[in-house]
Scaffold this active site. Structure first.
Site, mmCIF file in Angstrom:
data_model
loop_
_atom_site.group_PDB
_atom_site.id
_atom_site.type_symbol
_atom_site.label_atom_id
_atom_site.label_comp_id
_atom_site.label_asym_id
_atom_site.label_seq_id
_atom_site.Cartn_x
_atom_site.Cartn_y
_atom_site.Cartn_z
ATOM 1 N N SER A 189 0.715 -1.181 0.023
ATOM 2 C CA SER A 189 -0.102 -0.137 0.112
ATOM 3 C C SER A 189 0.851 1.287 0.012
ATOM 4 O O SER A 189 0.314 2.432 -0.109
ATOM 5 C CB SER A 189 -1.066 -0.017 1.130
ATOM 6 N N HIS A 217 -5.340 -4.279 1.240
ATOM 7 C CA HIS A 217 -5.567 -3.102 0.318
ATOM 8 C C HIS A 217 -6.184 -3.492 -1.025
ATOM 9 O O HIS A 217 -6.281 -2.948 -1.848
ATOM 10 C CB HIS A 217 -4.280 -2.415 0.103
ATOM 11 N N LYS A 248 -11.024 -0.820 5.375
ATOM 12 C CA LYS A 248 -10.505 0.067 4.216
ATOM 13 C C LYS A 248 -11.863 0.061 3.392
ATOM 14 O O LYS A 248 -12.586 0.830 3.429
ATOM 15 C CB LYS A 248 -9.245 -0.491 3.964
HETATM 16 N N1 PLP Z 1 -2.265 -5.265 6.665
HETATM 17 C C1 PLP Z 1 -1.867 -4.292 5.960
HETATM 18 C C2 PLP Z 1 -0.980 -4.309 4.668
HETATM 19 C C3 PLP Z 1 -2.284 -2.942 6.567
HETATM 20 O O1 PLP Z 1 -1.668 -1.827 5.689
HETATM 21 C C4 PLP Z 1 -2.885 -2.697 7.563
HETATM 22 C C5 PLP Z 1 -3.332 -1.430 7.977
HETATM 23 O O2 PLP Z 1 -3.185 -0.374 7.419
HETATM 24 C C6 PLP Z 1 -3.286 -3.922 8.293
HETATM 25 C C7 PLP Z 1 -2.841 -5.329 7.895
HETATM 26 C C8 PLP Z 1 -4.170 -3.883 9.574
HETATM 27 O O3 PLP Z 1 -5.413 -3.679 8.961
HETATM 28 P P1 PLP Z 1 -6.350 -2.809 10.117
HETATM 29 O O4 PLP Z 1 -6.300 -1.336 9.958
HETATM 30 O O5 PLP Z 1 -7.924 -3.484 9.906
HETATM 31 O O6 PLP Z 1 -6.123 -3.145 11.463
#
Ligand code: PLP
Length: 406
Positions: A189, A217, A248
């Site tokens: 991301s 993402h 998201k």
């Molecule tokens: N995995 C990735 C690649 C992320 O970018 C994020 C959060 O930005 C997460 C996991 C964690 O997700 P959450 O925001 O639902 O805790």
């Protein structure tokens, strides 16, 4: 021991490196996203445009999602009242897990309170259940995957980002009989690039490794039904465990994994991060359920979002701004200096009403500090033009280099 001094020094270090984080105090305007109000500064609240939200498709304000959440609040109340095992397993949770399993073509799914927790809990539990397991981890994996791998206590091999030759070299060096797990993301991301899913699966099959993909993402964003890059590339059937967020593109909150029923049974039975915590509020679950169902049937939001991301990239590139190469909906603009990245963000907010956070170390490597734009389906061409013009002015003011205009 002077505790205060130690804490002061810790914060001072962040200031010195220009990466002290400031939360911007905003309220999104319901029904009018990306418009919001900012309470920062002296004469607020003032209107701003949000350019850095991960509510990529504005589902957090979709009428179906709001209606489902209002209904759930009135029907069943605010909280779940317990862990999944003790009183907190509502019919809505069960229904959402079935919906998510179906989204990825898997036998079962399991909900967590966030994407972070789903990665940490699942990776640490899986690897602990496999004696002598070695985890192969892409060097740009998210902090939550790194935490899960560390908490598993097992051996880790880090392969260079998306480098299949390096991954194979590391796989080949291990004992043929030791359990192996390859952990990677689909859309990275911060850069907006995508992993070669089939090539990773080819290697996993060759070396008898399990595969774990973070589609945080990408879920809701790619594939005909929003099943992510694994759906788009017809790779879901080849990947053992698919992880995603509900916070998201699905616009609400929570996380999950989808895989076969046996693995789900193991995780729900052994993962402390699943067992010992209150389950998601049924209000949140109802909202996600509406979002997932809607995005399975509608590509309108995805298509509009992709079109806007392409337009913004084209406008910025044409203006000579240093857009980093991105194959996805993410639009990263390279600054390469944490202090300047913060300064640009401050000026944009204070003078142009444009809200974008600087992205600094450790989220990205030092020297690659950037601004990360995520235009949504509701950003207009006029907003994007205004933003691009503002960026060119700020670039000029801070004596940053513009590329030869295309
Ligand atoms: N995995 C990735 C690649 C992320 O970018 C994020 C959060 O930005 C997460 C996991 C964690 O997700 P959450 O925001 O639902 O805790």
């Amino acid at each position: 021991m002077n505790y205060d001094q130690i804490f002061d020094q810790a914060i001072d270090r962040l200031h010195e490196e220009g990466r002290y984080r400031v939360f911007i105090d905003i309220m999104r305007n319901k029904g009018a996203y990306p418009n919001a109000r900012c309470f920062h500064g002296h004469n607020g609240p003032k209107p701003i445009t949000v350019w850095c939200s991960n509510d990529y498709l504005a589902m957090g304000q979709h009428p179906k999602v709001i209606a489902a959440m209002e209904k759930a609040l009135h029907d069943v109340g605010a909280g779940s009242g317990g862990t999944r095992n003790i009183g907190g397993n509502t019919h809505l949770h069960v229904e959402l897990e079935a919906e998510l399993a179906d989204l990825h073509g898997k036998e079962a799914a399991l909900l967590f309170t966030s994407g972070y927790v789903s990665n940490d809990a699942t990776l640490s539990t899986l690897a602990r259940l496999l004696p002598g397991c070695v985890i192969f981890s892409d060097e740009l994996n998210h902090a939550s995957m790194i935490a899960g791998i560390r908490n598993s206590g097992c051996e880790k091999r880090v392969f260079r980002h998306n480098d299949m030759a390096h991954l194979e070299e590391l796989l080949a060096a291990e004992d043929e009989d030791c359990p192996k797990l390859i952990a990677f993301e689909s859309v990275y991301s911060m850069d907006g690039d995508v992993a070669p899913l089939h090539e990773i699966c080819d290697l996993a099959e060759k070396y008898n490794a399990l595969t774990y993909i973070d589609e945080v993402h990408a879920v809701g964003m790619y594939g005909e039904r929003g099943g992510g890059i694994s759906e788009r590339d017809d790779a879901a059937r080849r990947i053992d465990i698919i992880e995603g967020t509900l916070g998201k593109a699905f616009g609400v909150m929570g996380g999950y994994v989808a895989t076969n029923a046996k693995v789900i049974d193991c995780i729900r039975s052994y993962a402390p991060g699943f067992i010992f915590t209150t389950s998601l509020s049924p209000v949140l679950v109802a909202g996600v359920l509406a979002a997932v169902k809607h995005l399975k049937e509608s590509s309108e939001e995805r298509d509009a979002q992709q079109a806007n991301a392409a337009t913004l990239k084209a406008m910025m590139t044409e203006a000579g701004l240093p857009v980093m190469p991105s194959e996805t909906h993410i639009v990263p603009l390279l600054v390469g200096d944490p202090v300047k990245a913060k300064r640009i963000s401050d000026i944009l907010l204070a003078e142009y009403g444009a809200y974008v956070q600087p992205i600094n170390f450790p989220t990205v490597p030092r020297g690659t500090e950037r601004l990360r734009f995520t235009p949504g389906p509701m950003h207009t061409d006029a907003m994007m033009r205004e933003l691009t013009d503002a960026l060119v002015e700020v670039w000029d003011r801070l004596e940053l280099e513009l590329r030869q205009a295309a």
